[in-house]
Design an enzyme around this catalytic site. Structure first.
Site, PDB file in Angstrom:
ATOM      1  N   LYS A 113       0.855  -1.203   0.000  1.00 60.79           N
ATOM      2  CA  LYS A 113       0.000   0.000   0.000  1.00 60.79           C
ATOM      3  C   LYS A 113       0.885   1.246   0.000  1.00 60.79           C
ATOM      4  CE  LYS A 113      -3.736  -2.045   2.563  1.00 60.79           C
ATOM      5  NZ  LYS A 113      -3.834  -2.395   3.972  1.00 60.79           N
ATOM      6  N   LYS A 193       1.270   0.580  14.273  1.00 62.21           N
ATOM      7  CA  LYS A 193       2.346   0.305  15.230  1.00 62.21           C
ATOM      8  C   LYS A 193       3.421   1.390  15.138  1.00 62.21           C
ATOM      9  CE  LYS A 193       5.901  -2.394  12.978  1.00 62.21           C
ATOM     10  NZ  LYS A 193       7.228  -2.510  13.489  1.00 62.21           N
ATOM     11  N   LYS A 196      10.087   2.853  12.989  1.00 62.79           N
ATOM     12  CA  LYS A 196      11.150   3.847  12.818  1.00 62.79           C
ATOM     13  C   LYS A 196      11.187   4.445  11.418  1.00 62.79           C
ATOM     14  CE  LYS A 196      14.374   0.132  13.702  1.00 62.79           C
ATOM     15  NZ  LYS A 196      13.987  -0.835  12.674  1.00 62.79           N
TER      16      LYS A 196
HETATM   17  N1  AQP Z   1       5.975  -0.907  17.693  1.00 68.95           N
HETATM   18  C1  AQP Z   1       6.627  -1.962  18.131  1.00 68.95           C
HETATM   19  N2  AQP Z   1       6.313  -2.504  19.337  1.00 68.95           N
HETATM   20  C2  AQP Z   1       6.986  -3.595  19.803  1.00 68.95           C
HETATM   21  N3  AQP Z   1       7.976  -4.208  19.121  1.00 68.95           N
HETATM   22  C3  AQP Z   1       8.309  -3.700  17.924  1.00 68.95           C
HETATM   23  N4  AQP Z   1       9.237  -4.060  17.015  1.00 68.95           N
HETATM   24  C4  AQP Z   1       9.187  -3.215  15.970  1.00 68.95           C
HETATM   25  N5  AQP Z   1       8.233  -2.297  16.164  1.00 68.95           N
HETATM   26  C5  AQP Z   1       7.664  -2.568  17.375  1.00 68.95           C
HETATM   27  C6  AQP Z   1      10.149  -5.190  17.182  1.00 68.95           C
HETATM   28  O1  AQP Z   1      11.483  -4.678  17.156  1.00 68.95           O
HETATM   29  C7  AQP Z   1      12.316  -5.677  16.563  1.00 68.95           C
HETATM   30  C8  AQP Z   1      13.148  -5.067  15.503  1.00 68.95           C
HETATM   31  O2  AQP Z   1      12.344  -4.625  14.437  1.00 68.95           O
HETATM   32  P1  AQP Z   1      12.997  -4.376  13.024  1.00 68.95           P
HETATM   33  O3  AQP Z   1      13.864  -3.204  13.079  1.00 68.95           O
HETATM   34  O4  AQP Z   1      13.674  -5.591  12.572  1.00 68.95           O
HETATM   35  O5  AQP Z   1      11.835  -4.135  12.020  1.00 68.95           O
HETATM   36  P2  AQP Z   1      10.390  -3.714  12.193  1.00 68.95           P
HETATM   37  O6  AQP Z   1       9.594  -4.732  12.904  1.00 68.95           O
HETATM   38  O7  AQP Z   1       9.915  -3.390  10.837  1.00 68.95           O
HETATM   39  O8  AQP Z   1      10.548  -2.437  13.121  1.00 68.95           O
HETATM   40  P3  AQP Z   1      10.205  -0.975  12.801  1.00 68.95           P
HETATM   41  O9  AQP Z   1      10.609  -0.126  13.936  1.00 68.95           O
HETATM   42  O10 AQP Z   1       8.793  -0.834  12.345  1.00 68.95           O
HETATM   43  O11 AQP Z   1      11.176  -0.647  11.640  1.00 68.95           O
HETATM   44  P4  AQP Z   1      10.934  -0.199  10.157  1.00 68.95           P
HETATM   45  O12 AQP Z   1      10.187   1.091  10.242  1.00 68.95           O
HETATM   46  O13 AQP Z   1      12.287  -0.076   9.617  1.00 68.95           O
HETATM   47  O14 AQP Z   1      10.109  -1.232   9.480  1.00 68.95           O
HETATM   48  C9  AQP Z   1      11.410  -6.789  16.028  1.00 68.95           C
HETATM   49  O15 AQP Z   1      11.417  -7.870  16.933  1.00 68.95           O
HETATM   50  C10 AQP Z   1      10.071  -6.135  15.982  1.00 68.95           C
HETATM   51  O16 AQP Z   1       9.029  -7.068  16.124  1.00 68.95           O
END
Ligand code: AQP
Length: 327
Positions: A113, A193, A196
């Site tokens: 999306k 959620k 980053k």
């Molecule tokens: N909002 C969240 N609450 C709890 N746990 C979270 N994780 C990510 N967001 C939350 C957990 O952090 C670990 C690392 O995540 P990642 O960097 O591998 O990728 P992600 O899940 O895609 O995290 P982000 O922050 O949302 O990054 P971007 O924006 O780059 O995609 C994982 O164990 C994840 O579950």
């Protein structure tokens, strides 16, 4: 038990990454055989994560791991791209997964999306690489936030499929999800959620300056009414802030509700911002110190790579033999 997990260095970490993943790792390193890596190959699936910023973020994440309490004497720390066996195994796995299963992944559908038809193929095949990251070390447990549960399930399916087709090589790993904090929500839109790669107003970075934390919390979306009450359905924004207060203070949600009874959103938010600033301060200080000696950080990562790679090479050899690839 062998435990494995990682974080993508797409940016600096936020408190969701900390409570959803890293805080669980801290306890696990005391009892288990732990592998924690920095998932730089996954980071490059985000178009903004290339170049010198990626190298900086990778070292920042390494420093964050250690500042948060991971001890390189108790667990292996390494960078994913330093171990090319991950990508070789990912290719093999990609030949075992029907395309439809990858297209069904919730995270892929959300990203589709966001990016439309320009979405890159790496975001589709991401779970094959994630399965390789885990299975190349024959890990049994993967402590992650809720958003990664579906990918760990697919990893189990891949392990099962491989074992039944070629003979047993892999365990079927389980996802370990934190009881609280497994899905912190965006500060600006609690239906999403915390992430980053979203605008920085929507998350608290674990290295945000005190003033920035204060501003983000004071501007965070609230719900109608003025009561500080945990009610995820009708008060998703305040419930998210209450969860954050609970995680930082270790107080129960009901005692936090009691503490702020009749006090209104502004005074709750002020107290929450002060609490976050106070609790993050020692971690931020430690990370700053660690980043002053980047050579030392690199040598810690290299030592982790050396040990992890031996295991990865052994598993890959076993896999190739089973499949009939000559080794
Ligand atoms: N909002 C969240 N609450 C709890 N746990 C979270 N994780 C990510 N967001 C939350 C957990 O952090 C670990 C690392 O995540 P990642 O960097 O591998 O990728 P992600 O899940 O895609 O995290 P982000 O922050 O949302 O990054 P971007 O924006 O780059 O995609 C994982 O164990 C994840 O579950």
């Amino acid at each position: 038990m062998r435990v494995l997990s990682g974080v993508r260095p797409t940016s600096l970490l936020h408190i969701g990454n900390y409570f959803g993943a890293i805080s669980q790792w801290l306890q696990m390193q005391e009892k288990h055989d732990c592998f924690f890596f920095i998932a730089d190959l996954h980071a490059i699936t985000e178009p903004t994560s290339y170049g010198p910023i990626l190298a900086d973020n990778t070292l920042d994440v390494a420093a964050s791991y250690i500042a948060a309490g991971l001890n390189p004497k108790k667990c292996l720390l390494y960078v994913q791209s330093d171990i090319p066996e991950h990508t070789e195994l990912a290719w093999i796995f990609s030949t075992l997964i029907p395309l439809g299963e990858l297209e069904r992944m919730t995270q892929y559908k959300d990203l589709q999306k966001k990016y439309g038809s320009s979405i890159n193929a790496g975001l589709l095949t991401y779970p094959a690489l994630m399965a390789a990251d885990i299975l190349i070390y024959k890990a049994n447990a993967v402590p992650v936030g809720e958003d990664q549960q579906q990918h760990v399930e697919l990893t189990r399916t891949i392990a099962r499929k491989f074992n039944s087709k070629f003979g047993k090589v892999f365990p079927e790993p389980i996802a370990i999800i934190a009881k609280s904090g497994a899905r912190l929500k965006s500060l600006t839109d609690p239906s999403k959620k915390m992430s980053k790669s979203d605008p920085s107003q929507s998350y608290i970075g674990i290295f945000d300056a005190p003033q920035v934390i204060k501003e983000k919390i004071m501007r965070a979306t609230t719900d109608s009414g003025s009561e500080i009450k945990f009610d995820e359905k009708n008060k998703p924004a305040i419930s998210n802030l209450l969860t954050i207060y609970h995680l930082f203070s270790q107080m129960t949600v009901s005692s936090i509700e009691q503490k702020f009874k009749g006090k209104g959103y502004a005074s709750f938010k002020t107290a929450l911002a002060d609490l976050i600033i106070e609790k993050l301060q020692p971690l931020q200080e430690k990370q700053k110190q660690l980043l002053k000696n980047k050579e030392k950080l690199v040598s810690i990562l290299n030592a982790g790579t050396k040990k992890a790679r031996l295991i990865a090479q052994k598993t890959l050899k076993e896999v190739k033999r089973k499949i009939g690839l000559i080794v």
